[in-house]
Design a protein around this motif. Structure first.
Motif, short mmCIF file in Angstrom:
data_model
loop_
_atom_site.label_atom_id
_atom_site.label_comp_id
_atom_site.label_asym_id
_atom_site.label_seq_id
_atom_site.Cartn_x
_atom_site.Cartn_y
_atom_site.Cartn_z
N LEU A 194 22.09 19.75 -39.04
CA LEU A 194 22.75 20.85 -39.72
C LEU A 194 21.75 21.93 -40.13
O LEU A 194 22.08 22.82 -40.92
N ASN A 195 20.57 21.89 -39.59
CA ASN A 195 19.55 22.88 -39.88
C ASN A 195 20.10 24.29 -39.64
O ASN A 195 20.48 24.62 -38.52
N PRO A 196 20.17 25.14 -40.68
CA PRO A 196 20.71 26.49 -40.49
C PRO A 196 19.94 27.29 -39.45
O PRO A 196 20.51 28.15 -38.76
N GLY A 197 18.64 27.01 -39.30
CA GLY A 197 17.85 27.74 -38.32
C GLY A 197 18.26 27.50 -36.89
O GLY A 197 17.90 28.27 -36.00
N LEU A 198 19.03 26.43 -36.65
CA LEU A 198 19.52 26.14 -35.30
C LEU A 198 20.94 26.66 -35.09
O LEU A 198 21.51 26.47 -34.02
N GLY A 199 21.50 27.31 -36.09
CA GLY A 199 22.85 27.85 -35.95
C GLY A 199 22.86 29.08 -35.07
O GLY A 199 22.00 29.96 -35.19
N ALA A 200 23.81 29.15 -34.17
CA ALA A 200 23.93 30.31 -33.28
C ALA A 200 25.36 30.44 -32.81
O ALA A 200 26.09 29.45 -32.67
N ALA A 201 25.77 31.66 -32.60
CA ALA A 201 27.08 31.95 -32.04
C ALA A 201 26.97 33.29 -31.31
O ALA A 201 25.93 33.95 -31.36
N VAL A 202 28.02 33.66 -30.64
CA VAL A 202 28.11 34.98 -30.01
C VAL A 202 29.25 35.70 -30.71
O VAL A 202 30.39 35.25 -30.68
N GLY A 203 28.93 36.80 -31.38
CA GLY A 203 29.89 37.45 -32.25
C GLY A 203 31.14 37.95 -31.57
O GLY A 203 32.14 38.22 -32.24
N GLN A 204 31.13 38.06 -30.26
CA GLN A 204 32.31 38.51 -29.53
C GLN A 204 33.46 37.51 -29.60
O GLN A 204 34.63 37.90 -29.56
N VAL A 205 33.14 36.23 -29.71
CA VAL A 205 34.15 35.16 -29.72
C VAL A 205 33.71 34.07 -30.69
O VAL A 205 32.71 33.39 -30.44
N ILE A 206 34.42 33.90 -31.79
CA ILE A 206 34.10 32.84 -32.75
C ILE A 206 35.39 32.15 -33.17
O ILE A 206 36.32 32.79 -33.68
N ARG A 234 25.08 30.14 -39.50
CA ARG A 234 24.07 29.69 -40.47
C ARG A 234 24.70 29.46 -41.84
O ARG A 234 24.34 28.51 -42.55
N ALA A 235 25.65 30.32 -42.22
CA ALA A 235 26.34 30.13 -43.50
C ALA A 235 27.14 28.83 -43.48
O ALA A 235 27.18 28.10 -44.48
N PHE A 236 27.78 28.52 -42.36
CA PHE A 236 28.52 27.26 -42.23
C PHE A 236 27.57 26.08 -42.38
O PHE A 236 27.87 25.10 -43.09
N ARG A 237 26.44 26.13 -41.72
CA ARG A 237 25.50 25.01 -41.76
C ARG A 237 24.88 24.85 -43.15
O ARG A 237 24.64 23.72 -43.59
N GLU A 238 24.62 25.95 -43.82
CA GLU A 238 24.11 25.86 -45.19
C GLU A 238 25.11 25.17 -46.11
O GLU A 238 24.73 24.54 -47.10
N ALA A 239 26.40 25.27 -45.77
CA ALA A 239 27.45 24.63 -46.55
C ALA A 239 27.77 23.22 -46.05
O ALA A 239 28.73 22.59 -46.52
N GLY A 240 26.98 22.72 -45.10
CA GLY A 240 27.18 21.37 -44.60
C GLY A 240 28.24 21.25 -43.53
O GLY A 240 28.74 20.15 -43.27
N LYS A 241 28.59 22.36 -42.87
CA LYS A 241 29.62 22.37 -41.83
C LYS A 241 28.96 22.52 -40.45
O LYS A 241 28.14 23.41 -40.25
N MET A 242 29.37 21.67 -39.50
CA MET A 242 28.77 21.68 -38.18
C MET A 242 29.29 22.84 -37.34
O MET A 242 30.48 23.18 -37.39
N THR A 243 28.41 23.43 -36.56
CA THR A 243 28.78 24.48 -35.60
C THR A 243 28.29 24.07 -34.22
O THR A 243 27.40 23.22 -34.09
N ASP A 244 28.85 24.69 -33.19
CA ASP A 244 28.46 24.31 -31.83
C ASP A 244 28.69 25.48 -30.88
O ASP A 244 29.38 26.45 -31.19
N LEU A 245 28.08 25.35 -29.70
CA LEU A 245 28.24 26.32 -28.62
C LEU A 245 28.80 25.63 -27.40
O LEU A 245 28.51 24.45 -27.14
N THR A 246 29.60 26.35 -26.64
CA THR A 246 30.13 25.81 -25.39
C THR A 246 30.20 26.93 -24.37
O THR A 246 30.14 28.11 -24.71
N GLU A 247 30.28 26.57 -23.12
CA GLU A 247 30.29 27.54 -22.03
C GLU A 247 31.70 28.08 -21.83
O GLU A 247 32.62 27.35 -21.46
#
Length: 380
Positions: A194-206, A234-247
């Motif tokens: 849940l490291n916030p530094g590893l959080g990433a998304a593409v703002g076009q689609v969330i 990163r805000a989600f991860r700081e709050a303990g919520k998992m995020t992910d990326l997919t193709e």
């Protein structure tokens, strides 16, 4: 020169190994027909989007195997955006048009538009989509099923749409999204931590789960940001919520910009919050210039074994871009001009970094980035 050539080769090898490792797990999401039909609110912020809004709304409303509403928030448009959405809404009750409130102090325009859209939504899943995106009918369902079936149980999912590029500026720079994302972000580690530094998304689609979104504070947590693709996960991860990326390249396409100036300005507005941030600009400059640009300079300034090592390093970068061009249907112009594109990308980051340090605020669509202000978090 030999030690320098070896160092450059090592820097060039880093994204190759990580890109290949990431490709093994960066797969398109699949629909799971055993799961119940989900409810999703497709949320579209729109400011002067008359050229795009009809197509995105029409593609969104064709979403299949979901309970659906499509909400467009007009963010002070001065063109025909409102008239087009009003016309579309007359033919389908699932389409809603909302007028945005005046922009409060401390908010960036898109962040406030998305916050208002989330408050207007009624379904458990929120799919924020930019107006220049085009959706396949099964896009929403497959992204939701990815979130529902993944072992990491992410409550925020994103991915890069297939970027449609027309002009040389677009082709030079926009395909680098995949190169940087998959070449320098360890996806396996991201899914284990849940490291916030590893959080990433593409703002076009969330895509976000509504309950988790409001628990975190959603876009109100990043109110002054221009870069929701980085700061929201990163805000989600700081709050303990998992995020992910997919193709999602086979689910979403996007023509983000239409000329070199738009491309430059669009990348510059995010620079100071992304690679141009104080903690990242140094390492990313070393990795990208050292591994992707210097091999070409060394190739022409050396001979013998160092020259062979520089050639190998240069070939790794171009080969990786060729693989990305095939895998993600990207322009070959970007492959052939790879070191130039990387140099220009880093130049943009340094301009953004310098501007932020000297008090020059980024701007987009006639608005400057706001000074951060305390934002009250409210949930409907």
């Amino acid at each position: 020169m030999l030690i320098f050539a070896i160092s450059v080769l090592i820097l060039a090898s880093v994204p190759v190994f990580l890109f290949l490792a990431n490709l093994a797990i960066f797969k398109p999401p699949q629909r799971d027909s055993s799961l119940e039909i989900p409810g999703v609110s497709i949320l579209i912020p729109a400011r002067n989007e008359a050229n795009n809004i009809r197509t995105i709304v029409e593609s969104a409303i064709l979403s299949t195997n979901v309970e659906l509403e499509v909400i467009v928030l007009d963010d002070g448009s001065e063109d025909e955006t409102v008239a087009i959405v009003e016309e579309l809404a007359k033919s389908d009750s699932r389409i809603q048009l909302r007028s945005g409130d005046p922009l409060p102090q401390g908010w960036a325009g898109k962040m406030y538009a998305c916050w208002q859209l989330a408050q207007a939504a009624s379904h458990p899943w929120l799919l924020f989509v930019d107006a220049d995106v085009r959706m396949a009918p099964d896009a929403a369902r497959r992204m939701i099923d990815f979130a529902r079936t993944s072992e990491t149980a992410p409550v925020l999912v994103s991915g890069p749409p297939r970027q449609i590029t027309g002009t040389w500026g677009e082709k030079l720079l926009l395909p680098l999204i995949h190169f940087v994302l998959l070449g320098f972000l360890p996806l396996r580690e991201m899914r284990r931590s849940l490291n916030p530094g590893l959080g990433a998304a593409v703002g076009q689609v969330i895509l976000a789960h509504r309950e988790a979104y409001f628990e975190v504070g959603g876009h109100s947590k990043i109110a002054s940001s221009f870069h929701d693709g980085l700061n929201l996960p990163r805000a989600f991860r700081e709050a303990g919520k998992m995020t992910d990326l997919t193709e999602i390249g086979d689910l979403m396409t996007c023509r983000m910009y239409h000329n070199a100036k738009e491309t430059w300005d669009g990348l510059l507005k995010n620079a100071a919050e992304g690679m141009g941030a104080p903690k990242t600009i140094g390492p990313m400059t070393v990795l990208l210039i050292g591994g992707q640009v210097l091999p070409w300079i060394g190739l022409f300034l050396s001979e013998g074994l160092p020259q062979q090592l520089f050639l190998l390093a240069a070939s790794l970068g171009v080969g990786l871009r060729a693989l990305a061009a095939i895998r993600f249907q990207q322009s070959w112009f970007g492959v052939l001009t790879h070191p130039i594109g990387v140099f220009v990308l880093i130049l943009i980051q340094w301009i953004g970094f310098t501007g932020a340090r000297t008090g020059k605020r980024a701007s987009w669509k006639g608005r400057s980035s706001p000074k951060p202000q305390p934002i009250e978090n409210s949930q409907p």
